[in-house]
Design an enzyme around this catalytic site. Structure first.
Site, PDB file in Angstrom:
ATOM      1  N   PRO A  55       0.822  -1.216   0.000  1.00  9.55           N
ATOM      2  CA  PRO A  55       0.000   0.000   0.000  1.00  9.55           C
ATOM      3  C   PRO A  55       0.851   1.258   0.000  1.00  9.55           C
ATOM      4  O   PRO A  55       1.698   1.429   0.860  1.00  9.55           O
ATOM      5  CB  PRO A  55      -0.788  -0.120   1.303  1.00  9.55           C
ATOM      6  CG  PRO A  55       0.101  -0.921   2.202  1.00  9.55           C
ATOM      7  CD  PRO A  55       0.825  -1.894   1.307  1.00  9.55           C
ATOM      8  N   ASP A  94      -2.123   2.760   2.648  1.00  7.80           N
ATOM      9  CA  ASP A  94      -1.514   2.848   3.961  1.00  7.80           C
ATOM     10  C   ASP A  94      -1.942   4.200   4.541  1.00  7.80           C
ATOM     11  O   ASP A  94      -1.623   5.238   3.985  1.00  7.80           O
ATOM     12  CB  ASP A  94       0.009   2.800   3.781  1.00  7.80           C
ATOM     13  CG  ASP A  94       0.737   2.512   5.063  1.00  7.80           C
ATOM     14  OD1 ASP A  94       0.061   2.218   6.071  1.00  7.80           O
ATOM     15  OD2 ASP A  94       1.966   2.590   5.067  1.00  7.80           O
ATOM     16  N   TRP A 532       4.398   0.599   9.879  1.00  6.66           N
ATOM     17  CA  TRP A 532       4.951  -0.515   9.091  1.00  6.66           C
ATOM     18  C   TRP A 532       4.368  -1.844   9.525  1.00  6.66           C
ATOM     19  O   TRP A 532       4.322  -2.790   8.743  1.00  6.66           O
ATOM     20  CB  TRP A 532       6.476  -0.556   9.215  1.00  6.66           C
ATOM     21  CG  TRP A 532       7.136   0.547   8.457  1.00  6.66           C
ATOM     22  CD1 TRP A 532       7.784   1.620   8.985  1.00  6.66           C
ATOM     23  CD2 TRP A 532       7.188   0.700   7.046  1.00  6.66           C
ATOM     24  NE1 TRP A 532       8.242   2.428   7.977  1.00  6.66           N
ATOM     25  CE2 TRP A 532       7.890   1.890   6.780  1.00  6.66           C
ATOM     26  CE3 TRP A 532       6.705  -0.063   5.975  1.00  6.66           C
ATOM     27  CZ2 TRP A 532       8.123   2.336   5.481  1.00  6.66           C
ATOM     28  CZ3 TRP A 532       6.940   0.389   4.693  1.00  6.66           C
ATOM     29  CH2 TRP A 532       7.648   1.573   4.463  1.00  6.66           C
ATOM     30  N   GLN A 570      12.301  -0.392   0.414  1.00  3.92           N
ATOM     31  CA  GLN A 570      11.407  -1.245   1.196  1.00  3.92           C
ATOM     32  C   GLN A 570      12.121  -2.459   1.798  1.00  3.92           C
ATOM     33  O   GLN A 570      11.476  -3.259   2.464  1.00  3.92           O
ATOM     34  CB  GLN A 570      10.241  -1.731   0.332  1.00  3.92           C
ATOM     35  CG  GLN A 570       9.355  -0.600  -0.154  1.00  3.92           C
ATOM     36  CD  GLN A 570       8.688   0.162   0.967  1.00  3.92           C
ATOM     37  OE1 GLN A 570       8.411  -0.384   2.027  1.00  3.92           O
ATOM     38  NE2 GLN A 570       8.448   1.439   0.747  1.00  3.92           N
ATOM     39  N   TRP A 574       8.663  -2.538   3.953  1.00  7.82           N
ATOM     40  CA  TRP A 574       7.598  -3.514   3.753  1.00  7.82           C
ATOM     41  C   TRP A 574       8.132  -4.927   3.534  1.00  7.82           C
ATOM     42  O   TRP A 574       7.572  -5.891   4.039  1.00  7.82           O
ATOM     43  CB  TRP A 574       6.756  -3.077   2.563  1.00  7.82           C
ATOM     44  CG  TRP A 574       5.446  -3.766   2.458  1.00  7.82           C
ATOM     45  CD1 TRP A 574       4.483  -3.840   3.406  1.00  7.82           C
ATOM     46  CD2 TRP A 574       4.950  -4.481   1.316  1.00  7.82           C
ATOM     47  NE1 TRP A 574       3.408  -4.542   2.933  1.00  7.82           N
ATOM     48  CE2 TRP A 574       3.664  -4.941   1.651  1.00  7.82           C
ATOM     49  CE3 TRP A 574       5.461  -4.755   0.045  1.00  7.82           C
ATOM     50  CZ2 TRP A 574       2.885  -5.671   0.760  1.00  7.82           C
ATOM     51  CZ3 TRP A 574       4.682  -5.472  -0.852  1.00  7.82           C
ATOM     52  CH2 TRP A 574       3.410  -5.927  -0.488  1.00  7.82           C
ATOM     53  N   LYS A 607      17.577  13.806  -7.141  1.00  5.70           N
ATOM     54  CA  LYS A 607      16.260  13.435  -6.656  1.00  5.70           C
ATOM     55  C   LYS A 607      15.249  14.491  -7.090  1.00  5.70           C
ATOM     56  O   LYS A 607      15.564  15.670  -7.121  1.00  5.70           O
ATOM     57  CB  LYS A 607      16.295  13.427  -5.125  1.00  5.70           C
ATOM     58  CG  LYS A 607      16.210  12.061  -4.515  1.00  5.70           C
ATOM     59  CD  LYS A 607      16.034  12.227  -3.020  1.00  5.70           C
ATOM     60  CE  LYS A 607      16.546  11.004  -2.292  1.00  5.70           C
ATOM     61  NZ  LYS A 607      16.542  11.157  -0.864  1.00  5.70           N
ATOM     62  N   LYS A 610      10.602  19.486  -4.805  1.00 10.16           N
ATOM     63  CA  LYS A 610       9.974  20.778  -5.054  1.00 10.16           C
ATOM     64  C   LYS A 610      11.031  21.864  -5.013  1.00 10.16           C
ATOM     65  O   LYS A 610      11.022  22.788  -5.804  1.00 10.16           O
ATOM     66  CB  LYS A 610       8.930  21.057  -3.955  1.00 10.16           C
ATOM     67  CG  LYS A 610       7.578  20.478  -4.294  1.00 10.16           C
ATOM     68  CD  LYS A 610       6.549  20.871  -3.246  1.00 10.16           C
ATOM     69  CE  LYS A 610       5.307  20.018  -3.435  1.00 10.16           C
ATOM     70  NZ  LYS A 610       4.605  19.722  -2.200  1.00 10.16           N
TER      71      LYS A 610
END
Length: 1056
Positions: A55, A94, A532, A570, A574, A607, A610
């Site tokens: 999720p 999530d 998590w 992850q 996850w 990366k 903004k």
RNA sequence: GGGCCUAUAGCUCAGUUGGUUAGAGCGCUGCCCUGAUAAGGCAGAGGUCACAGGUUCAAAUCCUGUUAGGCCCA
């Protein structure tokens, strides 16, 4: 759909296409026909292939990086579905956690927990819920647009009561196993705000301060130096010495005793000079490991030591460094994470004399009631008074402060709930052993390393928006604890119906209960759990297991997952929690294959942020280039498991090189099928009866089917993409180009071959680019295939026909293409334009002799030469030979003598050697005086004609063009020139490619002779119904002229 | 400090079990081709395969170390 011309056969595909607009039509088509649901219904009886949706945190805008994982989560389920597997795809969101809370705090202008409490936890959590729902909508739009098929109507949400109850159930399992325990956790803590700080908060609060830097003597009371030496310990936080518990040394560092004649001190060998200064002599050396358990006298006696607890001896710890200090580190477990870990391994007590407000407890002698920092002065004076202070300096360094109130932070042990994952470490390692990782190195590298260094999972969070930790503690006897597994169970304990209660704070906080005959009230602990854990519970919690009706069966059918995929961050997220939770609760990991993706960077290699202004938003990106282009990029550009840059350039290239080339090949097919009234299904020669080029294409096609299938089976989309792209290239720029005349003529074998290639290619590409393949399925396959499924995504995955795969033909066509390349290079070098036919070419290449005439004609055609002669037939004196060793082949046979043999070959009489190889199949060379026999595979023979030829040669293959242009050849060239001019004029006049024309021309001299000689051929080539020489003075319509050729002509569209 | 990944043409990247002219695409220049194409072909320019050692007859490829960048963990 749009303005497409319906014919009895194909829907004609127009060459120009607005891909994003086409995709929107396809989205509507899928929606109108419920195609995704139909694909699930159709495979209902098939063997399940289980996929778990990791999720996304519904917090903030979805970014391009979210598209990446979602492409992989779509490609393989689509592939398996086409193979007949039943692939359930339940979306998930999530919802809990600090990121959501922080975003809401920001929206509300809050400044910490105090503001939240004042606002009211109920209202705050309602805002969190609202924020999550808002962002889920944005994710849904992105998911829909990119064509990710996942059931969002039945999405699981980690904040739903049934989900929370399922998580509670699993926590109860863990609690009952004794693996869910309370312990201390050291975290940065602001004593003024009374709150722990996250790493993120910590990073923004460093300030430069001056602290005392003290070197303190700890007299030894046991070991070889008992009573004769002191440990020298360095610290910048004298206030922690009050609760000193041990001194840590590093086992593999050498320590010394050193004396100045007055006293003896123990320090690390590398730090003698730095810590002690001048005038010290080393007396003895020993490893840190030898010092274990030497006892010492503790620096302060201000705290009562707990009865029965050990302490005040040397412990071993790997984290100790010899970069500064003395190499002996004072341990105070309540105020250092490392200290706490060491204390645990030695079963030392955790003493914390500092109250949560930062002041020493009142019952601490001498410094009771003092603020921790203020106590430093008093303590330093005391150490000096008792002669324990060796050195006392001022030390300037960066120290973390609260970013809100600028109070110095302390690392502070707070009670916290842990899952003892260290106790199931072996089971986790065993589960990892059974898991397939893509790429493979993650298994032993990043992930395996993490498992090996497993530490207990700090589960609790002192926050608001999360799954409440379902533990109720007796307020009179805290050792009495109840872990609650459901609302029903809680209702029974509380003696009232709690169904329908929101299982979040603050509602569950208000529920208390008593037990008959037990004094005290059970109240819930205040913490919520790590988000998590929520996502790690999704295999069962997504079904509300085991409380919800039918959830047990559903769960068991869909556990474990065959496939999951997320980005590399992850591994500790996850991927870990999914494995850890389910290994503890269900006794095994919950996934078999895991594809671990690299991160997506902006075009500038940084990366996306903004701040840098380099963000590409997914939906605008897809509206510009199409979702297919972005999907192709994610699946097949670069290595998906490494970080990659995405930008407009690379997407444009995908559109131009792959997607439009594919599209235009289909457009070409429908154009000429339509023009010739052809559709599949009629009389078509069997593949074996078709021309070699067709058989080659079908051979490549069937190879492609098995190769792409194999690549998908091992989750290698990069390889699949490369195979598909190069097939598209071969199909368009070799097969179609070479076969154009056959298409003009409407030859069934050619049309059928192209149709079959495109139909199968469309199936193979469908998982990666579901939109454009659907469009072409509807236009090119479905109208002409009577039992075609309604959608390409309802079609069966193709099977390769091995009988059609012809490796020899593959080699031969590869040779043809190499020779064409050489010939073209020779032509370019000779400055003779391609339109001018040449009389003959010489070819020297292994394999030429056995090349079928049909394929030789391909070379002749491409090079515009009339005839070939083998180079080897030319007399020896006209041809130069050179011979070189083939190292690969020679190396196998001769090993370290390879260079000697190669050198001998280079020295040998090349002409004789070539002659011998040609006639007898072997040749002999003298190596160090003895003859060695070599085979044709072991040498590369290059033949080049001596004079009068345009020659190109590479890797033992030669093409030589005879540049003699006879008058006859010249006239043929002029005729070709005339054809080109007419074709250009046709195009400029806007004629359709099938329009017939009437042509009137005038020319003089050689041009006139050439045109008259080749008149019939020219007329046929340009589709001229009438072709006459005429005076063009006063002619109707525009007169086309070419002064170079001396040709003028008019053309008009001919009726019928 | 630890683990892992990465380093090849101006840019984006291929490069199988080591094999002798290291490739493709994009971009640039010139020429050519065109009854589908936003295409295609040929040529040119552009590389000490990050650096230093080692193994081997032979290293972009295998080993060790170094440097730089990235991710994660401390």
């Amino acid at each position: 759909m749009s303005d497409r011309r319906q014919t009895p056969g194909y829907t004609v595909v127009l060459p120009h296409v607005d891909l994003p607009a086409m995709e929107r039509e396809i989205l509507a088509f899928w929606q109108d026909n419920d195609t995704f649901a139909r694909s699930l219904a159709q495979t209902e009886g098939g063997e399940p292939w289980t996929f778990y949706e990791g999720p996304p945190t519904a917090n903030g805008q979805p970014g391009v990086h979210h598209v990446e994982a979602r492409v992989f989560k779509d490609v393989f389920p689509r592939f398996r579905t086409m193979q007949g597997r039943h692939v359930l795809r339940k979306a998930g969101w999530d919802c809990h956690g600090l990121p959501v809370e922080i975003a809401v705090e920001k929206e509300l202008g809050f400044n910490g927990k105090g503001d939240i409490e004042a606002f009211g936890v109920a209202q705050f959590n309602a805002r969190c819920r609202e924020s999550v729902e808002r962002h889920v909508g944005e994710f849904e739009r992105m998911t829909e647009r990119m064509g990710y098929w996942v059931d969002m109507s039945a999405a699981y949400r980690t904040m739903d009561p049934s989900y929370v109850e399922s998580v509670w159930w699993s926590l109860k399992q863990i609690f009952d196993k004794g693996l869910l325990v309370q312990d201390y956790r050291v975290a940065p803590y602001c004593p003024r705000c009374g709150t722990g700080l996250s790493d993120h908060e910590l990073a923004q609060g460093y300030e430069t301060v001056v602290d005392p830097s003290v070197y303190v003597r700890f007299p030894l009371t046991s070991g070889p130096y008992a009573g004769t030496a002191s440990l020298l310990v360095w610290t910048t936080t004298p206030w922690t010495l009050v609760s000193n518990t041990a001194v840590a040394v590093r086992p593999d560092v050498t320590y010394v005793t050193a004396t100045d004649g007055v006293e003896t001190l123990v320090v690390a060998d590398p730090l003698v000079g730095q810590a002690l200064g001048e005038g010290w002599t080393v007396v003895d050396r020993f490893a840190g490991a030898e010092m274990e358990r030497w006892r010492y006298q503790r620096p302060f006696d201000l705290l009562d030591w707990p009865a029965g607890a050990d302490g005040h001896f040397v412990v071993l710890a790997d984290y100790v460094t010899t970069e500064d200090g003395t190499g002996l580190v004072h341990q105070s477990p309540a105020f250092g994470a490392d200290d706490l870990a060491v204390a645990r391994s030695y079963q030392l007590p955790v003493l914390n004399p500092v109250k949560p407000d930062g002041h020493f407890a009142d019952d601490v002698r001498e410094v009771g009631g003092l603020f921790f920092k203020t106590a430093d002065k008093t303590l330093v004076r005391d150490l000096e008074a008792r002669g324990l202070m060796f050195r006392h300096l001022a030390y300037e360094h960066a120290y973390p402060h609260c970013w809100r109130c600028h109070t110095a932070l302390l690392y502070y042990a707070l009670p916290s709930w842990y899952i003892r994952t260290t106790q199931v470490k072996d089971a986790l390692l065993a589960e990892n052993e059974k898991t397939t990782w893509v790429p493979e190195n993650i298994k032993w590298g990043r992930y395996g390393d993490w498992l090996h260094n497993n530490i207990d999972w700090a589960l609790s969070r002192s926050r608001y928006w999360g799954t409440p930790l379902p533990i109720w503690v007796n307020d009179q006897d805290p050792s009495q604890r109840v872990c609650v597994g459901s609302l029903a169970e809680l209702g029974e304990l509380a003696g009232r119906d709690l169904s329908g209660t929101d299982p979040h704070r603050p509602f569950v906080d208000d529920i208390t209960f008593t037990k008959h005959g037990v004094p005290g009230t059970f109240r819930r602990v205040p913490e919520v759990i790590d988000g998590w854990y929520d996502s790690g519970s999704m295999p069962f919690a997504q079904w509300g297991y085991p409380h919800a009706e039918g959830s047990v069966e559903t769960f068991e059918r869909a556990f474990p997952a065959a496939f999951i995929s997320e980005a590399i961050d992850q591994t500790r997220g996850w991927f870990y929690t999914l494995m850890a939770v389910n290994t503890i609760v269900h006794g095994r990991s919950s996934y078999e294959n895991v594809v671990c993706l690299g991160h997506i960077l902006a075009e500038d290699g940084r990366k996306m942020s903004k701040h840098l202004g380099n963000i590409l938003e997914p939906i605008p990106l897809m509206e510009e280039h199409g979702a297919d282009a972005l999907r192709w990029f994610m699946a097949a550009s670069g290595s998906p498991w490494q970080m990659r840059r995405v930008g407009h350039g690379v997407l444009q290239e995908i559109v131009r090189k792959t997607l439009l080339t594919y599209w235009n090949t289909a457009s070409f097919l429908t154009l000429y099928a339509d023009a010739n009234g052809w559709a599949p299904g009629g009389e078509v020669p069997a593949p074996a009866q078709r021309p070699l080029l067709d058989r080659w294409m079908l051979s490549e096609l069937n190879r492609l089917v098995s190769d792409v299938t194999a690549a998908f089976e091992v989750f290698d989309t990069q390889r699949a993409g490369r195979l598909l792209a190069s097939f598209v290239e071969d199909l368009s720029n070799w097969y179609v180009r070479r076969s154009r005349r056959r298409f003009w003529a409407g030859e069934p074998a050619a049309l059928a071959t192209l149709h079959e290639s495109l139909a199968t290619l469309t199936l193979l590409m469908a998982p990666i680019v579901p939109f454009v393949t659907e469009r072409l399925w509807q236009d090119v396959v479905r109208p002409v295939t009577h039992d075609a499924p309604e959608s390409v995504h309802l079609a069966a995955w193709p099977q390769a026909d091995g009988a059609l795969v012809d490796p020899q033909l593959r080699e031969q066509v590869a040779l043809v293409r190499r020779l064409v390349e050489l010939g073209r290079a020779a032509r370019a070098a000779s400055k003779v334009r391609g339109r001018q036919p040449l009389g003959r070419a010489l070819v020297g290449a292994p394999g030429w002799a056995t090349l079928p005439e049909e394929l030789r004609r391909e070379v002749a055609d491409e090079l515009n030469v009339l005839a070939f002669e083998p180079l080897s037939s030319a007399a020896g004196e006209l041809v130069d030979h050179s011979v070189k060793g083939n190292f690969r082949a020679l190396g196998k046979r001769f090993g370290k003598d390879t260079p000697t043999v190669a050198a001998a070959l280079a020295r040998a009489d090349a002409a004789a050697l070539a002659q011998s190889l040609r006639t007898t199949g072997t040749a002999s060379v003298l190596v160090d005086g003895s003859p060695v026999t070599v085979s044709p595979e072991e040498v590369v023979v290059t033949e080049t004609p001596r004079e009068g030829w345009a020659v190109e040669t590479a890797a033992g293959e030669t093409v030589a063009l005879d540049l003699t242009i006879t008058p006859q050849l010249r006239r043929a060239g002029l005729a070709r020139e005339a054809v080109r001019l007419v074709q250009e004029a046709r195009k400029a006049s806007g004629f359709e490619v099938t329009d017939r024309i009437a042509l009137r021309w005038s020319a003089d001299g050689e041009a006139a002779a050439a045109i008259e000689e080749h008149g019939a051929a020219i007329a046929e080539e340009v589709l001229a119904r009438s072709f006459e020489k005429a005076d063009l003075l006063g002619a109707e319509g525009p007169v086309h002229r070419d002064d170079g050729l001396g040709l003028a002509f008019t053309l008009t569209r001919s009726q019928q």
